[in-house]
Motif scaffolding. Sequence first.
Motif, PDB file in Angstrom:
ATOM      1  N   HIS A   1     -70.379  59.224  63.387  1.00  0.00           N
ATOM      2  CA  HIS A   1     -70.135  58.383  64.561  1.00  0.00           C
ATOM      3  C   HIS A   1     -71.049  57.174  64.596  1.00  0.00           C
ATOM      4  N   GLN A   2     -71.171  56.483  63.470  1.00  0.00           N
ATOM      5  CA  GLN A   2     -72.013  55.302  63.407  1.00  0.00           C
ATOM      6  C   GLN A   2     -71.182  54.068  63.744  1.00  0.00           C
ATOM      7  N   PRO A   3     -71.594  53.284  64.748  1.00  0.00           N
ATOM      8  CA  PRO A   3     -70.831  52.099  65.161  1.00  0.00           C
ATOM      9  C   PRO A   3     -71.022  50.945  64.188  1.00  0.00           C
ATOM     10  N   GLY A   4     -70.363  49.835  64.480  1.00  0.00           N
ATOM     11  CA  GLY A   4     -70.505  48.643  63.651  1.00  0.00           C
ATOM     12  C   GLY A   4     -69.323  48.428  62.739  1.00  0.00           C
ATOM     13  N   LEU A   5     -69.529  47.585  61.722  1.00  0.00           N
ATOM     14  CA  LEU A   5     -68.473  47.187  60.800  1.00  0.00           C
ATOM     15  C   LEU A   5     -68.889  47.507  59.378  1.00  0.00           C
ATOM     16  N   ASP A   6     -67.946  47.965  58.570  1.00  0.00           N
ATOM     17  CA  ASP A   6     -68.221  48.275  57.176  1.00  0.00           C
ATOM     18  C   ASP A   6     -68.798  47.038  56.479  1.00  0.00           C
ATOM     19  N   SER A   7     -69.891  47.223  55.749  1.00  0.00           N
ATOM     20  CA  SER A   7     -70.573  46.100  55.105  1.00  0.00           C
ATOM     21  C   SER A   7     -69.674  45.370  54.110  1.00  0.00           C
ATOM     22  N   ARG A   8     -68.668  46.057  53.559  1.00  0.00           N
ATOM     23  CA  ARG A   8     -67.770  45.429  52.602  1.00  0.00           C
ATOM     24  C   ARG A   8     -66.786  44.478  53.262  1.00  0.00           C
ATOM     25  N   LEU A   9     -66.705  44.515  54.594  1.00  0.00           N
ATOM     26  CA  LEU A   9     -65.740  43.686  55.319  1.00  0.00           C
ATOM     27  C   LEU A   9     -66.385  42.536  56.084  1.00  0.00           C
ATOM     28  N   THR A  10     -67.708  42.479  56.108  1.00  0.00           N
ATOM     29  CA  THR A  10     -68.379  41.478  56.940  1.00  0.00           C
ATOM     30  C   THR A  10     -68.082  40.048  56.511  1.00  0.00           C
TER      31      THR A  10
ATOM     32  N   CYS B   1     -65.216  38.784  55.672  1.00  0.00           N
ATOM     33  CA  CYS B   1     -63.897  38.304  56.099  1.00  0.00           C
ATOM     34  C   CYS B   1     -63.486  38.819  57.480  1.00  0.00           C
ATOM     35  N   CYS B   2     -64.328  39.596  58.120  1.00  0.00           N
ATOM     36  CA  CYS B   2     -63.955  40.214  59.406  1.00  0.00           C
ATOM     37  C   CYS B   2     -65.068  40.081  60.427  1.00  0.00           C
ATOM     38  N   GLN B   3     -64.701  40.252  61.663  1.00  0.00           N
ATOM     39  CA  GLN B   3     -65.666  40.376  62.734  1.00  0.00           C
ATOM     40  C   GLN B   3     -65.125  41.336  63.788  1.00  0.00           C
TER      41      GLN B   3
ATOM     42  N   LEU C   1     -60.635  44.175  66.016  1.00  0.00           N
ATOM     43  CA  LEU C   1     -61.072  43.898  64.646  1.00  0.00           C
ATOM     44  C   LEU C   1     -60.293  42.690  64.130  1.00  0.00           C
ATOM     45  N   VAL C   2     -60.993  41.570  63.951  1.00  0.00           N
ATOM     46  CA  VAL C   2     -60.365  40.311  63.547  1.00  0.00           C
ATOM     47  C   VAL C   2     -60.648  40.053  62.079  1.00  0.00           C
ATOM     48  N   ALA C   3     -59.581  39.816  61.298  1.00  0.00           N
ATOM     49  CA  ALA C   3     -59.725  39.510  59.875  1.00  0.00           C
ATOM     50  C   ALA C   3     -59.054  38.171  59.584  1.00  0.00           C
ATOM     51  N   ASP C   4     -59.644  37.415  58.674  1.00  0.00           N
ATOM     52  CA  ASP C   4     -59.139  36.089  58.314  1.00  0.00           C
ATOM     53  C   ASP C   4     -58.551  36.142  56.901  1.00  0.00           C
ATOM     54  N   PHE C   5     -57.242  35.929  56.803  1.00  0.00           N
ATOM     55  CA  PHE C   5     -56.575  35.990  55.502  1.00  0.00           C
ATOM     56  C   PHE C   5     -57.083  34.899  54.550  1.00  0.00           C
ATOM     57  N   LYS C   6     -57.532  33.775  55.080  1.00  0.00           N
ATOM     58  CA  LYS C   6     -58.042  32.720  54.210  1.00  0.00           C
ATOM     59  C   LYS C   6     -59.229  33.212  53.390  1.00  0.00           C
ATOM     60  N   LYS C   7     -60.037  34.077  53.994  1.00  0.00           N
ATOM     61  CA  LYS C   7     -61.205  34.614  53.300  1.00  0.00           C
ATOM     62  C   LYS C   7     -60.835  35.822  52.440  1.00  0.00           C
ATOM     63  N   ILE C   8     -59.856  36.603  52.893  1.00  0.00           N
ATOM     64  CA  ILE C   8     -59.454  37.790  52.132  1.00  0.00           C
ATOM     65  C   ILE C   8     -58.844  37.397  50.792  1.00  0.00           C
ATOM     66  N   VAL C   9     -58.010  36.343  50.788  1.00  0.00           N
ATOM     67  CA  VAL C   9     -57.324  35.951  49.544  1.00  0.00           C
ATOM     68  C   VAL C   9     -58.263  35.310  48.533  1.00  0.00           C
ATOM     69  N   GLU C  10     -59.467  34.939  48.962  1.00  0.00           N
ATOM     70  CA  GLU C  10     -60.422  34.354  48.005  1.00  0.00           C
ATOM     71  C   GLU C  10     -60.792  35.350  46.914  1.00  0.00           C
ATOM     72  N   ASP C  11     -60.806  36.632  47.272  1.00  0.00           N
ATOM     73  CA  ASP C  11     -61.112  37.675  46.288  1.00  0.00           C
ATOM     74  C   ASP C  11     -59.803  38.335  45.858  1.00  0.00           C
ATOM     75  N   LYS C  12     -59.054  37.628  45.027  1.00  0.00           N
ATOM     76  CA  LYS C  12     -57.727  38.104  44.635  1.00  0.00           C
ATOM     77  C   LYS C  12     -57.786  39.412  43.852  1.00  0.00           C
ATOM     78  N   ALA C  13     -58.844  39.598  43.065  1.00  0.00           N
ATOM     79  CA  ALA C  13     -58.949  40.803  42.231  1.00  0.00           C
ATOM     80  C   ALA C  13     -59.055  42.073  43.066  1.00  0.00           C
ATOM     81  N   HIS C  14     -59.636  41.961  44.254  1.00  0.00           N
ATOM     82  CA  HIS C  14     -59.830  43.144  45.102  1.00  0.00           C
ATOM     83  C   HIS C  14     -59.017  43.046  46.400  1.00  0.00           C
TER      84      HIS C  14
END
Length: 449
Positions: free
Chosen positions: A172-181, A183-185, A248-261
Amino acid sequence: MFQSVEISTDLNGLEPLLERLDWLIKQAISTLQTRKKAEEELQISWLQKIEISSEAITIQIRSDSPLAWLQNTFSLSSFDLDILVIALAPELDRQYEKIYAYLQDNMSSKRPTVDLVLNLLCSNIQNKLSRRKHFSNNSPLIYHHLLHLSSELTLLSAHLFLDSQVIRFLLHQPGLDSRLTICCQLLETTLFADTLSIEEDVQKKLQTLVKEDWQKQQPLLLYFQGNDGTGKRHTAQIIAKNLEVSLLVADFKKIVEDKAHFQDNVKLLWREAWFFNHLLYLDNFDILYLQENSILYQIFITELEKHRGITILAGVQNWIPTATGVKGVITVPFTIPESKKRRECWQKHLKTAQISIKDKDLDVLSNRFRLTPNQIADAVATAYNTARWQAISTKFSANEALENNSYLPKEIKLEFVDLCNAARAQSGHDLANLAQKITPKYTWDDIVL
């Protein structure tokens, strides 16, 4: 799905499995010591070691615990739960690292290996061989990315790493996954519905529909279409507030920058919303319509079919129906309101700011400037603060303003031109999006006279 709460007295239902793990470790240590003594004194081979019985501890998992939810959701066996807790233990107490290193006869091997797990949980070679299936690619723990194995020469040498999302979920740890910081908030919903970007009756229908599907835990896909980026996000925050969850807000402009993942990040994003009870809002969806992102678009649509929760997509272009299983998309248009509605909005925000203007000036503002409700609110606030700035500059010098506590007059004189300038600045925000940069193919030398 569980919201962030305090750790319960039974460690969120983990205590019974941890007690079983401690008992198994004691048995293993006892066996290890007996084996070493026998090998030294009696020259007995390890194949003749004493078998470990695991019948002493009876496991009773609390039905409302995160552990029980994982077990039911991903069809985990009791053996899978034992694996999960063995991998989790070092996150609870680093003493387990020392114990694991001792049991593996390697002080640098502080993480549990597949070999250690099988030694703790299996009583003979035959049982060990049959249990190797729990670490195959199609096993629940590995297939659903709940558990990761390090790359080693043999399966027995592979170290176990519990996914960080699973660890946060169980504890039950709050916050955001470090792998998403990147491209997300995560936005806490503290907004009130004082500035609606869509008609009030549409907003109420939207909230009712979302709340019903949220309570039933059935999928729903919404597409917020229009140029009013602030208004779309504001509306999503209001919906999240009504559900009493975070956005949970994610920005596709930032997500697509890492096409491999890209696919891994999309899966991670949806599981973050699913595990931690967040409303998911995906902004700048239009970028997937570009030809260069066509493969990413197909990947996203495929993953979208698997998502179980409510997703809000936001873009400027119209939604393009797909030939796949994505059906039932509800498009919510965010258009510029009519002149009458704009006038009411100007009137409301001017009144809130205690600014009075002539009716004919109000008509000019509402007719000339085609602004969204949020842009109107911003224009009024900008004009008001500009007037305050000018009042300070007029009455005092910079040093006098800092020293004088009553540097502002009781009434701010706001000119109509200030409102026009602020409104004009708002209406010019999207002009850059209409321009297209071109690379010239010809030079002056190509001109034939």
